[in-house]
Design a protein around this motif. Structure first.
Motif, PDB file in Angstrom:
ATOM      1  N   SER A 122      -7.321  -0.262 -21.393  1.00 32.92           N
ATOM      2  CA  SER A 122      -7.055   0.033 -19.908  1.00 32.92           C
ATOM      3  C   SER A 122      -5.756   0.402 -19.801  1.00 32.92           C
ATOM      4  O   SER A 122      -5.315   0.551 -18.473  1.00 32.92           O
ATOM      5  N   LEU A 123      -4.880   0.803 -20.812  1.00 31.15           N
ATOM      6  CA  LEU A 123      -3.389   1.171 -20.511  1.00 31.15           C
ATOM      7  C   LEU A 123      -3.495   2.697 -19.812  1.00 31.15           C
ATOM      8  O   LEU A 123      -4.309   3.672 -20.099  1.00 31.15           O
ATOM      9  N   ARG A 124      -2.481   2.890 -19.014  1.00 33.11           N
ATOM     10  CA  ARG A 124      -1.897   3.943 -18.784  1.00 33.11           C
ATOM     11  C   ARG A 124      -1.143   4.818 -19.990  1.00 33.11           C
ATOM     12  O   ARG A 124      -0.598   4.272 -20.652  1.00 33.11           O
ATOM     13  N   VAL A 125      -0.955   6.028 -19.658  1.00 34.96           N
ATOM     14  CA  VAL A 125      -0.467   6.869 -20.491  1.00 34.96           C
ATOM     15  C   VAL A 125       0.442   7.877 -19.885  1.00 34.96           C
ATOM     16  O   VAL A 125       0.185   8.824 -19.123  1.00 34.96           O
ATOM     17  N   ARG A 159      -3.969   7.138 -35.229  1.00 33.24           N
ATOM     18  CA  ARG A 159      -3.326   5.923 -35.623  1.00 33.24           C
ATOM     19  C   ARG A 159      -1.965   5.740 -34.924  1.00 33.24           C
ATOM     20  O   ARG A 159      -1.795   4.777 -34.427  1.00 33.24           O
ATOM     21  N   VAL A 160      -1.207   6.813 -34.572  1.00 36.23           N
ATOM     22  CA  VAL A 160       0.191   6.710 -33.874  1.00 36.23           C
ATOM     23  C   VAL A 160      -0.274   6.160 -32.372  1.00 36.23           C
ATOM     24  O   VAL A 160       0.231   5.236 -31.778  1.00 36.23           O
ATOM     25  N   ALA A 161      -1.681   6.836 -31.539  1.00 34.98           N
ATOM     26  CA  ALA A 161      -1.754   6.307 -30.399  1.00 34.98           C
ATOM     27  C   ALA A 161      -2.337   4.722 -30.336  1.00 34.98           C
ATOM     28  O   ALA A 161      -1.722   3.984 -29.514  1.00 34.98           O
ATOM     29  N   ALA A 162      -2.980   4.335 -31.433  1.00 32.99           N
ATOM     30  CA  ALA A 162      -3.374   2.995 -31.504  1.00 32.99           C
ATOM     31  C   ALA A 162      -2.276   2.108 -31.577  1.00 32.99           C
ATOM     32  O   ALA A 162      -2.127   0.983 -31.048  1.00 32.99           O
ATOM     33  N   ALA A 163      -1.215   2.302 -32.468  1.00 27.72           N
ATOM     34  CA  ALA A 163       0.105   1.520 -32.763  1.00 27.72           C
ATOM     35  C   ALA A 163       0.872   1.691 -31.569  1.00 27.72           C
ATOM     36  O   ALA A 163       1.418   0.497 -31.039  1.00 27.72           O
ATOM     37  N   ALA A 164       0.742   2.650 -30.654  1.00 26.24           N
ATOM     38  CA  ALA A 164       1.723   2.941 -29.365  1.00 26.24           C
ATOM     39  C   ALA A 164       1.121   1.827 -28.286  1.00 26.24           C
ATOM     40  O   ALA A 164       1.837   1.126 -27.711  1.00 26.24           O
ATOM     41  N   ALA A 165      -0.363   1.962 -28.434  1.00 26.68           N
ATOM     42  CA  ALA A 165      -1.009   0.684 -27.300  1.00 26.68           C
ATOM     43  C   ALA A 165      -0.436  -0.686 -27.690  1.00 26.68           C
ATOM     44  O   ALA A 165      -0.286  -1.080 -26.785  1.00 26.68           O
ATOM     45  N   THR A 210       4.329   4.578 -23.244  1.00 20.41           N
ATOM     46  CA  THR A 210       5.387   5.353 -22.540  1.00 20.41           C
ATOM     47  C   THR A 210       6.062   6.090 -24.125  1.00 20.41           C
ATOM     48  O   THR A 210       5.665   5.874 -25.397  1.00 20.41           O
ATOM     49  N   VAL A 211       6.838   7.130 -23.808  1.00 16.31           N
ATOM     50  CA  VAL A 211       7.400   7.775 -24.998  1.00 16.31           C
ATOM     51  C   VAL A 211       8.144   6.955 -26.276  1.00 16.31           C
ATOM     52  O   VAL A 211       8.273   7.181 -27.146  1.00 16.31           O
ATOM     53  N   ALA A 212       8.835   5.821 -25.452  1.00 17.78           N
ATOM     54  CA  ALA A 212       9.393   4.804 -26.187  1.00 17.78           C
ATOM     55  C   ALA A 212       8.342   4.174 -27.281  1.00 17.78           C
ATOM     56  O   ALA A 212       8.818   3.752 -28.528  1.00 17.78           O
TER      57      ALA A 212
END
Length: 147
Positions: free
Chosen positions: A20-23, A112-118, A130-132
């Protein structure tokens, strides 16, 4: 370095893992740049393996991957082919199935990166990746084993 990869498929990969997060567009752009760097590095390594085997065509095996599941890829193969050629010279060819295998490998990496960023965005109590979050993943990556 210009980014060869269109942002829309990268955004789709992130959203697949975001729930449900925005990107943010900056997060998508950062991940696209990182995917491109990774792809160029993998292709350069593959070219070294091909040279060692006295070949001029990069094959699936050079990417330590298989071309299975190519119908389900978000990342388009044509830009991945251009990414593969960024750091190798023109005497090399990239086989079609090798391009598909590289696209699959890069998409798994992006996932993998996207899941971790979430996870990082949720941990920070935000509703937007976010980019952070993407940058923090790469700051933490040296502490965890890579693929």
């Amino acid at each position: 370095m210009s980014v060869e990869l269109p942002f829309a498929p990268v955004d789709a990969v992130i959203r697949r893992h975001a729930g449900s997060l925005r990107v943010s567009s900056e997060a998508t752009e950062e991940l696209a740049e990182r995917i491109q760097e990774r792809g160029a590095r993998l292709a350069a390594d593959a070219a070294r393996r091909a040279t060692d085997d006295d070949r001029k065509t990069l094959q699936v095996e050079d990417f330590d991957a298989d071309a299975a599941g190519s119908d389900d890829l978000e990342l388009p193969v044509a830009p991945v082919d251009r990414i593969a050629r960024l750091d190798i010279d023109d005497r090399y060819r990239v086989a079609r199935d090798a391009r598909v295998a590289l696209a699959g490998r890069l998409e798994r990496y992006a996932g993998r990166v996207a899941a971790a960023a979430a996870v990082l965005a949720r941990h920070a109590g935000r509703r937007t990746i976010t980019v952070a979050d993407v940058e923090t993943y790469f700051e933490l990556a040296p502490y965890y084993p890579d693929e």
